[in-house]
Design a protein around this motif. Structure first.
Motif, short mmCIF file in Angstrom:
data_model
loop_
_atom_site.label_atom_id
_atom_site.label_comp_id
_atom_site.label_asym_id
_atom_site.label_seq_id
_atom_site.Cartn_x
_atom_site.Cartn_y
_atom_site.Cartn_z
N GLN A 151 -1.87 -1.75 -13.36
CA GLN A 151 -0.70 -1.64 -12.49
C GLN A 151 0.07 -0.33 -12.67
N HIS A 152 0.13 0.16 -13.91
CA HIS A 152 0.87 1.41 -14.15
C HIS A 152 0.22 2.56 -13.37
N PHE A 153 -1.09 2.58 -13.37
CA PHE A 153 -1.86 3.60 -12.65
C PHE A 153 -1.63 3.44 -11.14
N LYS A 154 -1.67 2.19 -10.69
CA LYS A 154 -1.48 1.89 -9.26
C LYS A 154 -0.07 2.33 -8.82
N CYS A 212 0.68 4.98 -6.01
CA CYS A 212 1.17 4.39 -4.76
C CYS A 212 2.63 3.95 -4.89
N PRO A 213 3.58 4.90 -4.92
CA PRO A 213 4.98 4.54 -5.13
C PRO A 213 5.52 3.61 -4.05
N ASN A 214 4.92 3.64 -2.86
CA ASN A 214 5.39 2.78 -1.76
C ASN A 214 4.45 1.61 -1.50
N ASP A 215 3.71 1.24 -2.55
CA ASP A 215 2.80 0.10 -2.48
C ASP A 215 1.70 0.27 -1.42
N VAL A 228 -0.70 3.60 8.91
CA VAL A 228 -1.05 2.66 7.83
C VAL A 228 -0.77 3.33 6.48
N GLY A 229 -0.14 2.60 5.58
CA GLY A 229 0.18 3.14 4.26
C GLY A 229 -1.04 3.09 3.35
N VAL A 230 -1.75 4.19 3.23
CA VAL A 230 -2.97 4.23 2.39
C VAL A 230 -3.03 5.51 1.57
N ILE A 272 -8.06 -0.53 -9.21
CA ILE A 272 -6.86 -0.45 -8.36
C ILE A 272 -7.23 -0.28 -6.88
N ALA A 273 -8.54 -0.41 -6.58
CA ALA A 273 -8.99 -0.19 -5.20
C ALA A 273 -8.86 -1.45 -4.36
#
Ligand code: GMT
Length: 386
Positions: free
Chosen positions: A187-190, A194-197, A228-230, A272-273
């Motif tokens: 999760q820390h890496f994610k 991806c600060p905006n999820d 799309v947020g990617v 995290i993919a």
């Protein structure tokens, strides 16, 4: 059993499979002797039951071109004789099967019997094999092996279609260690990425033209242009990486893509993919897709080669027409835009890897195939197979 394994030790699917097979067989009590021009990159540290014999590609001035195949043959003869090998298992038809068949003939003159098992991986048949001048050598090396395996039904059929084959070919699929490849908590890496999820798309390849890396960039750009947020992670390196980077800059999406280069361990990145993209022109099996699936990542791939044997449409992923960027974009969106779909497909991908391709299910098939070959029971057909 004492088993000699030869493979291309550098980055590449066939080398990965050969190395993981050797490691798994060693864990099951066999003595494994890797014979290669450098230490297989997945081998890590040597352990009990695993030995490594380096093939020197000599540079004597008379030989303007190094004689890899003959150096390999000589090393195989040496190792088989002094380590008392029971079997030589080579990965990739040329020149490994050719060298092994020659080594077997040399040893036979000394009264030493050692059967050769050849595993076909794909590019040896589908790409390298396309050069017609190689055809007689490939056919000879396959026909003269004592046992031959292919990593998918598709590859088995391609081999029969492209070459004059007069022997049976056993299909043994690639496999994965699901104890090592699983979804880890990263999760820390994610959060850092991806600060905006945002959702994360991943592509792992050797960036050769057959992988169509530019398609991955186009799909990403289409998703971004629809709001799309990617984010995207591209793992690996090769001839098309610079093109892909250039395209990403041109399309204005470079800042949301990370080109990570060659990475170990890839399972941490896969953890995290949300979707794995494989738009390849062909894949005999798609080992990188299986690695993703074991980490709970659904795959959107081209409907080519052996991929339909791995990915179950609508469950562990989606299969799209080769080069159909709209389809790739829609299918990716379908997965990431609905949490329930994402969760369901992620679980299916993991189950598929565990239930059908786990190392402990597949490696015993190699062991029993070795027994068949040692007993002289693998069939050599009398006429070519249509
Ligand atoms: O992926 C590659 O291009 C490398 C290549 C190789 O021979 O090392 O991979 C082939 O063998 C892998 C292991 O069996 C398969 O998973 C890949 O699908 C296959 N690649 C192609 O068919 C393009």
């Amino acid at each position: 059993m004492k088993i000699g394994i030869t493979c291309y030790p550098v980055f590449g699917g066939s080398g990965v499979v050969a190395t993981e097979l050797g490691i798994a067989l060693a864990e099951r009590g066999h003595q494994i002797h890797f014979i290669a021009y450098s230490m297989p990159f997945r081998l890590g540290t040597l352990s009990e039951n695993i030995y490594y014999h380096e093939v020197d590609v000599n540079t004597y001035p008379l030989f303007e071109y190094p004689n890899y195949s003959l150096n390999l043959t000589s090393k195989m003869v040496d190792v088989a004789k002094y380590e008392h090998l029971d079997i030589l298992h080579v990965h990739y038809a040329i020149p490994h099967a050719t060298s092994a068949v020659l080594a077997r003939e040399i040893l036979a003159r000394e009264g030493i019997k050692i059967p050769v098992v050849t595993t076909l991986h794909g590019t040896d048949i589908t790409i390298v094999g396309k050069d017609p001048s190689f055809s007689p050598v490939v056919s000879y090396s396959i026909n003269e092996s004592n046992g031959v395996t292919a990593v998918s039904d598709y590859l088995r059929q391609e081999t029969y279609d492209r070459f004059e084959i007069v022997r049976d070919i056993e299909v043994i699929p690639n496999f994965i260690d699901t104890r090592r490849f699983y979804r880890q908590n990263k999760q820390h890496f994610k959060r850092a990425l991806c600060p905006n999820d945002e959702k994360v798309l991943v592509h792992v390849s050797n960036f050769r033209p057959v992988k169509r890396a530019n398609d991955v960039i186009h799909v990403f750009e289409r998703l971004r242009s629809r709001g799309v947020g990617v984010k995207m992670l591209l793992v690996g390196d090769g001839p098309d990486r610079a093109n892909a980077e250039h395209l990403a800059r041109e399309l204005g999406v470079y800042d949301d893509i990370r080109f990570l280069g060659k990475q170990q361990p890839v399972e941490e990145i896969l953890s995290i993919a949300d979707v794995f993209l494989m738009p390849s022109e062909t894949e005999t099996f798609g080992l990188a897709a299986l690695e993703a699936m074991a980490c709970g990542v659904p795959v959107v791939a081209s409907n080519v080669g052996g991929l339909p044997e791995l990915i179950e449409e609508g469950q562990s992923g989606f299969l799209c027409t080769l080069g159909d960027l709209d389809a790739f974009t829609e299918r990716t969106l379908q997965i990431i835009s609905d949490e329930a779909t994402l969760e369901r497909m992620s679980a299916s991908a993991r189950s598929r890897a565990e239930n059908d391709f786990d190392v402990n299910r597949v490696v015993p098939r190699y062991e029993s195939y070795y027994e068949t070959v040692l007993a002289g029971e693998s069939a050599r057909l009398t006429t070519a197979v249509e």
